[in-house]
Enzyme design. Structure first.
Site, PDB file in Angstrom:
ATOM      1  N   ASP A   1      -5.362   6.331   3.237  1.00  0.00           N
ATOM      2  CA  ASP A   1      -5.011   6.033   4.623  1.00  0.00           C
ATOM      3  C   ASP A   1      -5.407   4.607   4.994  1.00  0.00           C
ATOM      4  O   ASP A   1      -6.458   4.101   4.582  1.00  0.00           O
ATOM      5  CB  ASP A   1      -5.732   7.025   5.545  1.00  0.00           C
ATOM      6  CG  ASP A   1      -5.377   6.839   7.004  1.00  0.00           C
ATOM      7  OD1 ASP A   1      -4.217   7.075   7.362  1.00  0.00           O
ATOM      8  OD2 ASP A   1      -6.270   6.437   7.777  1.00  0.00           O
TER       9      ASP A   1
ATOM     10  N   GLU B   1      -1.244   3.578   2.100  1.00  0.00           N
ATOM     11  CA  GLU B   1      -0.474   3.371   3.329  1.00  0.00           C
ATOM     12  C   GLU B   1      -0.763   1.960   3.846  1.00  0.00           C
ATOM     13  O   GLU B   1      -1.706   1.733   4.585  1.00  0.00           O
ATOM     14  CB  GLU B   1      -0.865   4.413   4.381  1.00  0.00           C
ATOM     15  CG  GLU B   1      -0.083   4.256   5.680  1.00  0.00           C
ATOM     16  CD  GLU B   1      -0.863   4.740   6.907  1.00  0.00           C
ATOM     17  OE1 GLU B   1      -0.211   5.153   7.879  1.00  0.00           O
ATOM     18  OE2 GLU B   1      -2.108   4.683   6.893  1.00  0.00           O
TER      19      GLU B   1
ATOM     20  N   TRP C   1       0.817  -0.417   6.177  1.00  0.00           N
ATOM     21  CA  TRP C   1       1.862  -0.384   7.202  1.00  0.00           C
ATOM     22  C   TRP C   1       1.589  -1.479   8.217  1.00  0.00           C
ATOM     23  O   TRP C   1       0.579  -1.466   8.907  1.00  0.00           O
ATOM     24  CB  TRP C   1       1.859   0.993   7.870  1.00  0.00           C
ATOM     25  CG  TRP C   1       2.858   1.179   8.968  1.00  0.00           C
ATOM     26  CD1 TRP C   1       3.875   0.339   9.325  1.00  0.00           C
ATOM     27  CD2 TRP C   1       2.952   2.295   9.863  1.00  0.00           C
ATOM     28  NE1 TRP C   1       4.593   0.858  10.378  1.00  0.00           N
ATOM     29  CE2 TRP C   1       4.046   2.054  10.729  1.00  0.00           C
ATOM     30  CE3 TRP C   1       2.218   3.461  10.019  1.00  0.00           C
ATOM     31  CZ2 TRP C   1       4.404   2.950  11.728  1.00  0.00           C
ATOM     32  CZ3 TRP C   1       2.592   4.346  11.019  1.00  0.00           C
ATOM     33  CH2 TRP C   1       3.670   4.097  11.852  1.00  0.00           C
TER      34      TRP C   1
ATOM     35  N   TRP D   1      11.481  -5.261  -5.852  1.00  0.00           N
ATOM     36  CA  TRP D   1      10.576  -6.171  -6.558  1.00  0.00           C
ATOM     37  C   TRP D   1       9.671  -5.461  -7.559  1.00  0.00           C
ATOM     38  O   TRP D   1       9.445  -5.940  -8.649  1.00  0.00           O
ATOM     39  CB  TRP D   1       9.697  -6.926  -5.558  1.00  0.00           C
ATOM     40  CG  TRP D   1      10.362  -8.111  -4.939  1.00  0.00           C
ATOM     41  CD1 TRP D   1      11.606  -8.602  -5.219  1.00  0.00           C
ATOM     42  CD2 TRP D   1       9.813  -8.952  -3.920  1.00  0.00           C
ATOM     43  NE1 TRP D   1      11.865  -9.686  -4.437  1.00  0.00           N
ATOM     44  CE2 TRP D   1      10.795  -9.935  -3.633  1.00  0.00           C
ATOM     45  CE3 TRP D   1       8.619  -8.966  -3.222  1.00  0.00           C
ATOM     46  CZ2 TRP D   1      10.591 -10.924  -2.677  1.00  0.00           C
ATOM     47  CZ3 TRP D   1       8.409  -9.948  -2.275  1.00  0.00           C
ATOM     48  CH2 TRP D   1       9.381 -10.924  -2.001  1.00  0.00           C
TER      49      TRP D   1
ATOM     50  N   ASP E   1       3.336  10.500  11.000  1.00  0.00           N
ATOM     51  CA  ASP E   1       3.169   9.480  12.039  1.00  0.00           C
ATOM     52  C   ASP E   1       4.500   9.091  12.667  1.00  0.00           C
ATOM     53  O   ASP E   1       4.638   9.017  13.887  1.00  0.00           O
ATOM     54  CB  ASP E   1       2.523   8.218  11.453  1.00  0.00           C
ATOM     55  CG  ASP E   1       1.026   8.374  11.253  1.00  0.00           C
ATOM     56  OD1 ASP E   1       0.385   9.003  12.111  1.00  0.00           O
ATOM     57  OD2 ASP E   1       0.510   7.875  10.247  1.00  0.00           O
TER      58      ASP E   1
END
Length: 898
Positions: free
Chosen positions: A677, A702, A704, A772, A785
């Site tokens: 997380d 994660e 983000w 990539w 989420d």
């Protein structure tokens, strides 16, 4: 007025610069270490008396336009890196709207850059200072949700002042009858990664009567008055757990502060300014070219730079390799003065019609070298790698080659540069051949050789580590990295086991919960009943929710890490669930929240930063630059998560405890890997440490953050966004993959606006991380989420199957959200998974984009599967392959090669 404090989180910044005009290539990528704060005080800076000092010379293949190339005996380009201090201001303004109920808050700054407002609100019934996301009506266009507590909104260039200063601002609409009590924000500089705060804390604009000034309030201290049924607004300072004690204290504070006079208060508009100082890393260059005058045999030096403003050259000459400074004989250029009988200083002439400045120097033929340093802005001195710049003028200098070499290098424009290219090419070919030999070893089983499976796996792991390490060393600012083309393009089959990041390469991940799963109190038992069904659908890995005791019921505010009795079930139920998934050949990922941890006790200042339970840490475990929690650790290695103490992973005892905990979970529960997380909060190198200790089968982080937007519209080029994700993966040395947030965001824009051309980057590859570094890209369209009942960034409605048609046919490791698995989409998702497995599409499959136009995107994967999404037309090309349609749904089709 107060000042704005700066807490930089990321120190690397690159900016496009104007290069001065050369006929061939500019300087190479050699690093430069400048000393901008050094002062020239005679011998210390310029080293007039320093015999035999090694001064660096960089040779390049550039030719200055001023000279005829047949006369040039030396040319050189030095990169210059320095830091400029730019002064401006942050301004906060509250204006009245069209009526008494409508107001507008404006936040802006006067320094050019890519600015982001990171903000949230506090409601009138909040006890602590935790942020919440604002109501939908308050959110300006282009806003992006960050978890469940904030949003980020880009500042837009608004106008110029009368003094020609550009303004960058964002406007937030506020209604006086809303339940919002205060707006909290920080200003983020996307270019440098710095956070700009107010007196070391978040900015706070109160919208109700405010009883306590924490020192970070801006604007008027009076607000809209009192919300009906609520008499006072308590402190918004330290985050308090909403326990009974906190509730009672807050109620006492409310009762004690009641004042009938306050009910008549009204909003006051304001305008506030705060000084802003930004350290701006800049990249420039200085070019030097030397020729021999045919008539006099003197050295004529042309020096040119693109540095801004007035540039002074502090210079001298030397007669031998000792490089002792001397003052040369006249003539000297105009604007030259003598400095302490030790050196000369010349103000460079501004070039007409273009930026930058230059000057010509004429020196006697018997000199060995020209030495100089540059001064800009009165007190910034630029040197080269800690040494004075040195330009060789004669063959006696150790830095000058033989006549033959000099002619080859400096006259033809080839020589050394070309030789470097050739040797570099040979070196590259050698590396590629080594990797290909390793790949050939993997395929040896097919040819009857006796390589064991264990040896195969070991070889592939070495290849993965080598690729990650090489990428770390050689990556440029604009990556051309392609893992597949170099490593495994020739392999006939993908590996059975590669590394902790990719599992088998054929993995299909299911997120096994949503935002509401904790509410039943028996989620583990409910999910256990679905284990066989998930296996039959083709899933190979399932991601379970955070298992630890948590302040928030969803599990993302962990407290006692060794207490595994949570709102999802007991530790015994968790063990039983994992055992059942293993029985149906599904690996299990634990959701590990390593970035932050909720405290058990307050410190002497009433701040929650002392931990209990088996991991009884003190405030040394909390980072020092989290303004909410008064940690005594080191500064954070990433972004702070405001809702809980951010853990300092640089502490040895923290890393030791976390590694033991993760190994305990692997043994005690049976987890096969991790979902990590909020990995933006700490350096990927720590993740590498944790994974090497816990040895997981599969790991995904994660990472983000916001994509790039211009005036509310998503930019086509999202290279900077996916680069940040790739950089984090690379910091882990490739031991972890990451959710491909870039691909999700681009799919949003493409499907919402019917702009399918977005699904191809400038090089004709997929525009996300999957384009990539596909083996490290975990593709997804929704999670707990973004979707579920939170809906922070919900995928375009009715277009979910287009998204799944994309990620389930493309490389990367696809992840499917629980809510979609158990919905009317189940049969279509199952068909796509079956087709993927049937055609052996894997995390390194090769994509050939056939169409990326306004209304259609189409691609062929591994020459086995063709697909299209969008309302436009596409049919696979006829040829040696025959294509048969396998699946069709709303605005998508998939074909298989027969």
């Amino acid at each position: 007025m107060s000042t704005v404090s700066i807490e930089p989180l990321i120190h690397h910044h690159q900016r496009e610069i104007r290069r001065f005009r050369f006929k061939s290539s500019a300087f190479g990528p050699a690093p430069l270490s400048c000393r901008p704060k050094s002062r020239c005080d005679g011998g210390r800076l310029c080293s007039f008396k320093s015999p035999r000092r090694a001064l660096a010379v960089v040779r390049a293949a550039a030719v200055v336009e001023t000279f005829d190339t047949t006369d040039v005996v030396f040319r050189e380009t030095f990169p210059l890196e320095w830091t400029d201090t730019v002064e401006g201001k942050i301004f906060v303004k509250l204006d009245k709207g069209k009526n008494e109920q409508n107001w507008q808050l404006t936040v802006g700054c006067t320094i050019p850059g890519k600015w982001i407002l990171h903000w949230g609100v506090s409601y009138v019934d909040d006890v602590g200072s935790e942020w919440d996301q604002p109501p939908t009506g308050m959110r300006p266009p282009g806003s992006v949700p960050i978890k469940d507590y904030a949003i980020e909104t880009p500042l837009k260039k608004a106008s110029s002042t009368g003094e020609g200063i550009d303004l960058y601002e964002v406007k937030i609409n506020v209604k006086s009858d809303s339940a919002v009590a205060a707006i909290n924000f920080v200003v983020k500089d996307e270019e440098t990664g710095a956070w700009y705060q107010h007196r070391g804390r978040d900015f706070k604009v109160p919208l109700v009567d405010y009883l306590h000034d924490d020192g970070n309030v801006v604007g008027a201290k009076r607000g809209f008055g009192l919300w009906p049924g609520w008499r006072a607004f308590g402190q918004l300072s330290n985050i308090l757990l909403k326990g009974e004690a906190s509730q009672s204290k807050a109620q006492d504070s409310i009762s004690a502060s009641s004042d009938p006079k306050q009910e008549d208060s009204s909003l006051e508009g304001f305008y506030d300014e705060l000084p802003l100082v930004k350290q701006l890393p800049l990249h420039n260059s200085v070019g030097v070219s030397v020729r021999k005058c045919r008539e006099t045999a003197k050295n004529i030096i042309y020096l040119e730079t693109d540095l801004p403003g007035d540039v002074v050259v502090h210079w001298g000459v030397c007669r031998d390799d000792a490089k002792n400074w001397e003052i040369p004989a006249a003539p000297h250029p105009p604007e030259t003065i003598l400095f302490k009988n030790k050196a000369l200083r010349t103000l460079l002439k501004q070039k007409e019609g273009s930026s930058g400045c230059s000057e010509l120097f004429t020196l006697d033929e018997d000199l060995a070298g020209f030495l100089f340093v540059l001064r800009i802005k009165e007190n910034i001195w630029l040197k080269y790698m800690g040494n004075d710049f040195f330009v060789p003028l004669s063959k006696s200098s150790s830095s000058v080659q033989s006549n033959k070499d000099s002619e080859a290098t400096h006259v033809s424009g080839k020589g050394e540069q070309e030789n470097e290219d050739v040797s570099g090419s040979a070196f590259t070919d050698g590396i590629i051949n080594e990797i290909r030999n390793l790949v050939s070893d993997i395929s040896s089983v097919k040819t009857g050789k006796t390589k064991t499976k264990k040896v195969q796996e070991s070889i592939l792991q070495e290849i993965e580590k080598l690729a990650a390490e090489a990428y770390s060393i050689f990556r440029s600012s604009t990556p051309t990295f392609s893992e597949e083309a170099v490593l495994l393009e020739e392999a006939t089959k993908p590996p059975l086991k590669v590394s902790s990041a990719t599992g088998s390469g054929y993995e299909i991940l299911c997120q096994g919960f949503n935002w509401e799963s904790h509410k039943s109190g028996r989620w583990y038992m409910e999910l256990k009943e679905k284990a066989k069904q998930l296996s039959s659908l083709g899933f190979t890995i399932i991601w379970l929710p955070p298992p630890t005791e948590s302040v928030s019921p969803e599990g993302y505010m962990p407290k006692d890490l060794y207490n595994l009795n949570s709102r999802y079930g007991t530790i015994d139920e968790l063990r039983d669930l994992v055992k059942n998934f293993h029985e149906v050949d599904i690996k299990v990922l634990g959701d590990a929240v390593l970035n932050h941890r909720c405290a058990h006790y307050k410190n002497q200042n009433g701040v929650w930063n002392i931990f209990g339970g088996r991991l009884s840490w003190d405030d040394r475990a909390v980072v020092a630059d989290d303004p909410h929690f008064q940690g005594r650790g080191n500064k954070s290695s990433g972004d702070n998560f405001h809702a809980a103490p951010n853990i300092d992973h640089s502490q040895d005892f923290v890393r030791k405890d976390l590694k033991e905990w993760m190994c305990w979970l692997r043994k005690e529960i049976g987890y096969d890997g991790w979902r990590l997380d909020f990995v933006r909060g700490f350096w990927g190198g720590y993740v590498k440490d944790y994974l090497e200790a816990s040895e997981p089968y599969f790991t995904v982080g994660e990472f983000w953050d916001s994509l790039s937007y211009t005036y509310g519209d998503m930019d086509h080029n999202q290279d900077a966004h996916r680069q940040r994700i790739v950089d984090w993966i690379n910091a882990t040395n490739g031991t972890a993959g990451a959710f491909d947030v870039t691909t999700k965001g681009i799919l949003h824009a493409a499907l919402e606006r019917c702009e399918y051309w977005r699904l191809s980057d400038e090089k004709g590859k997929p525009p996300g991380v999957v384009g990539w570094w596909p083996s490290r890209a975990i593709t997804f369209i929704e999670n707990h989420d973004t979707g579920s009942t939170q809906g922070h960034w919900r995928f375009p409605g009715g277009k979910e199957m287009q998204g799944y048609a994309y990620i389930l046919t493309h490389p990367g490791t696809p992840a499917v959200f629980y809510d979609h698995v158990f919905s009317h989409y189940q049969s279509e998702i199952a068909s796509l998974i079956s087709l993927r497995n049937r055609n052996k599409i894997h995390c390194r499959s090769i994509v050939k984009i056939a169409k990326a136009e306004r209304d259609v995107y189409a691609a062929v994967i591994d020459d086995k599967v063709a697909m299209k999404i969008g309302p436009g037309h596409y049919e696979p090309p006829s040829g040696p392959q025959r294509w048969s349609q396998a699946l069709e749904g709303r605005d998508y089709k998939v074909w298989e090669a027969s």
